[in-house]
Design a protein around this motif. Structure first.
Motif, PDB file in Angstrom:
ATOM      1  N   ARG A 187       5.987  10.659  -1.592  1.00  0.00           N
ATOM      2  CA  ARG A 187       5.002  11.409  -0.805  1.00  0.00           C
ATOM      3  C   ARG A 187       3.635  10.773  -0.970  1.00  0.00           C
ATOM      4  NH1 ARG A 187       4.884  17.870  -1.110  1.00  0.00           N
ATOM      5  NH2 ARG A 187       6.897  17.456  -0.108  1.00  0.00           N
ATOM      6  N   VAL A 188       2.895  10.686   0.140  1.00  0.00           N
ATOM      7  CA  VAL A 188       1.530  10.162   0.133  1.00  0.00           C
ATOM      8  C   VAL A 188       0.590  11.304   0.513  1.00  0.00           C
ATOM      9  CG1 VAL A 188      -0.083   8.513   1.167  1.00  0.00           C
ATOM     10  CG2 VAL A 188       2.299   7.842   0.717  1.00  0.00           C
ATOM     11  N   VAL A 189      -0.470  11.447  -0.283  1.00  0.00           N
ATOM     12  CA  VAL A 189      -1.414  12.549  -0.098  1.00  0.00           C
ATOM     13  C   VAL A 189      -2.821  11.971   0.067  1.00  0.00           C
ATOM     14  CG1 VAL A 189      -2.348  14.667  -1.131  1.00  0.00           C
ATOM     15  CG2 VAL A 189       0.037  14.015  -1.554  1.00  0.00           C
TER      16      VAL A 189
ATOM     17  N   ASP B   7       0.842  -1.197   0.000  1.00  0.00           N
ATOM     18  CA  ASP B   7       0.000   0.000   0.000  1.00  0.00           C
ATOM     19  C   ASP B   7       0.875   1.244   0.000  1.00  0.00           C
ATOM     20  OD1 ASP B   7       0.842   0.412   2.654  1.00  0.00           O
ATOM     21  OD2 ASP B   7      -0.997  -0.424   3.510  1.00  0.00           O
ATOM     22  N   ALA B   8       0.232   2.396  -0.117  1.00  0.00           N
ATOM     23  CA  ALA B   8       0.982   3.642  -0.274  1.00  0.00           C
ATOM     24  C   ALA B   8       1.874   3.922   0.929  1.00  0.00           C
ATOM     25  CB  ALA B   8       0.018   4.803  -0.505  1.00  0.00           C
ATOM     26  N   ALA B   9       1.367   3.655   2.141  1.00  0.00           N
ATOM     27  CA  ALA B   9       2.156   3.933   3.341  1.00  0.00           C
ATOM     28  C   ALA B   9       3.418   3.080   3.380  1.00  0.00           C
ATOM     29  CB  ALA B   9       1.306   3.700   4.590  1.00  0.00           C
ATOM     30  N   GLU B  10       3.294   1.790   3.058  1.00  0.00           N
ATOM     31  CA  GLU B  10       4.463   0.912   3.041  1.00  0.00           C
ATOM     32  C   GLU B  10       5.409   1.299   1.911  1.00  0.00           C
ATOM     33  OE1 GLU B  10       6.994  -2.435   3.964  1.00  0.00           O
ATOM     34  OE2 GLU B  10       5.685  -1.045   5.052  1.00  0.00           O
ATOM     35  N   ALA B  11       4.854   1.674   0.764  1.00  0.00           N
ATOM     36  CA  ALA B  11       5.699   2.104  -0.350  1.00  0.00           C
ATOM     37  C   ALA B  11       6.513   3.333   0.034  1.00  0.00           C
ATOM     38  CB  ALA B  11       4.843   2.391  -1.575  1.00  0.00           C
ATOM     39  N   GLU B  12       5.909   4.244   0.785  1.00  0.00           N
ATOM     40  CA  GLU B  12       6.651   5.420   1.239  1.00  0.00           C
ATOM     41  C   GLU B  12       7.723   5.020   2.247  1.00  0.00           C
ATOM     42  OE1 GLU B  12       5.623   9.945   2.690  1.00  0.00           O
ATOM     43  OE2 GLU B  12       4.436   8.311   3.551  1.00  0.00           O
TER      44      GLU B  12
END
Length: 238
Positions: free
Chosen positions: A175-177, A163-168
């Motif tokens: 950056r995750v928005v 998911d985006a959080a793990e990818a960051e």
């Protein structure tokens, strides 16, 4: 369909095939090539997808299934790899705005950009192994440069999506928005990069000699833009 928007030095390329989850077909490749040509001279470039379900879902299997020989498969891979190389080598900063999931070839397109901005609810995965194939558009090498060889093998070898959080967290996304702020967020970021110094800084971080770095600084120092900006700073202090 691939759309191009250019405004005040910012070029935005949108792979606008939401009915096919923005999958890349041979025609899409041709349109991408033309859009990159037309974006020449932009001070920042954004690549995004139409809709909110997919950034790019990979290659369009319905069309690419016509490729049945090794020669045909290699020609397709080389063509798309060159397109990704053009994105990576674009003179100005390139931002991948991940409006939706990026899987397979879509993840390869994403890592060709300098910076990845993701909506908080997306996933990204190098899941080519589900089709018993491997990344061939340059994404495997770029993934390893971003997250390390071991983690790249884990991700691409297993095909797991993150998911985006793990990818960051692992450095795959910068950056995750939140979804509600996503378009405004990536546009603001891209506009902040649409300047001449950012293009020179891209060269710097990719690796240039000290002589080249100092020469670039000197060119910027004597530019009219520098003195206009300097005058504004000096005038604020009076």
């Amino acid at each position: 369909m691939v759309d191009l928007e250019v405004d005040q030095g910012l070029a935005v390329i949108t792979i606008n095939r939401p009915h096919a989850r923005n999958a890349i077909a041979p025609e899409t490749m041709g349109e991408l090539e033309k859009a990159i040509d037309a974006a020449a001279g932009a001070r920042a470039l954004v690549l995004t997808g139409g809709g909110d379900r997919a950034f790019v879902s990979g290659g369009d299997l319905k069309e690419l299934s016509a490729l049945r020989t090794e020669e045909q498969a290699a020609a397709m891979a080389w063509r798309m790899r060159r397109i990704c190389d053009r994105l990576a080598d674009f003179p100005a900063p390139v931002v991948a705005a991940l409006n939706g999931h990026a899987f397979g070839g879509g993840a390869e397109v994403a890592v060709a950009a300098d910076i990845r901005v993701a909506a908080a609810d997306i996933e990204i995965g190098f899941n080519q192994v589900a089709l018993e194939i491997m990344p061939a558009w340059g994404g495997g090498e770029r993934l390893a440069a971003l997250v390390g060889r071991g983690r790249a093998l884990l991700l691409a070898g297993s095909g797991i999506a993150v998911d985006a959080a793990e990818a960051e967290r692992i450095g795959l996304v910068d950056r995750v928005v939140p979804r509600v702020d996503f378009e405004a967020g990536w546009r603001a970021l891209a506009r902040s990069l649409a300047n001449r110094p950012a293009s020179e800084i891209k060269r710097l971080v990719r690796g240039i000699t000290p002589d080249e770095a100092v020469a670039a600084f000197a060119r910027l120092w004597v530019s009219e833009e520098h003195w206009v900006a300097a005058d504004k700073v000096l005038n604020r202090g009076r």
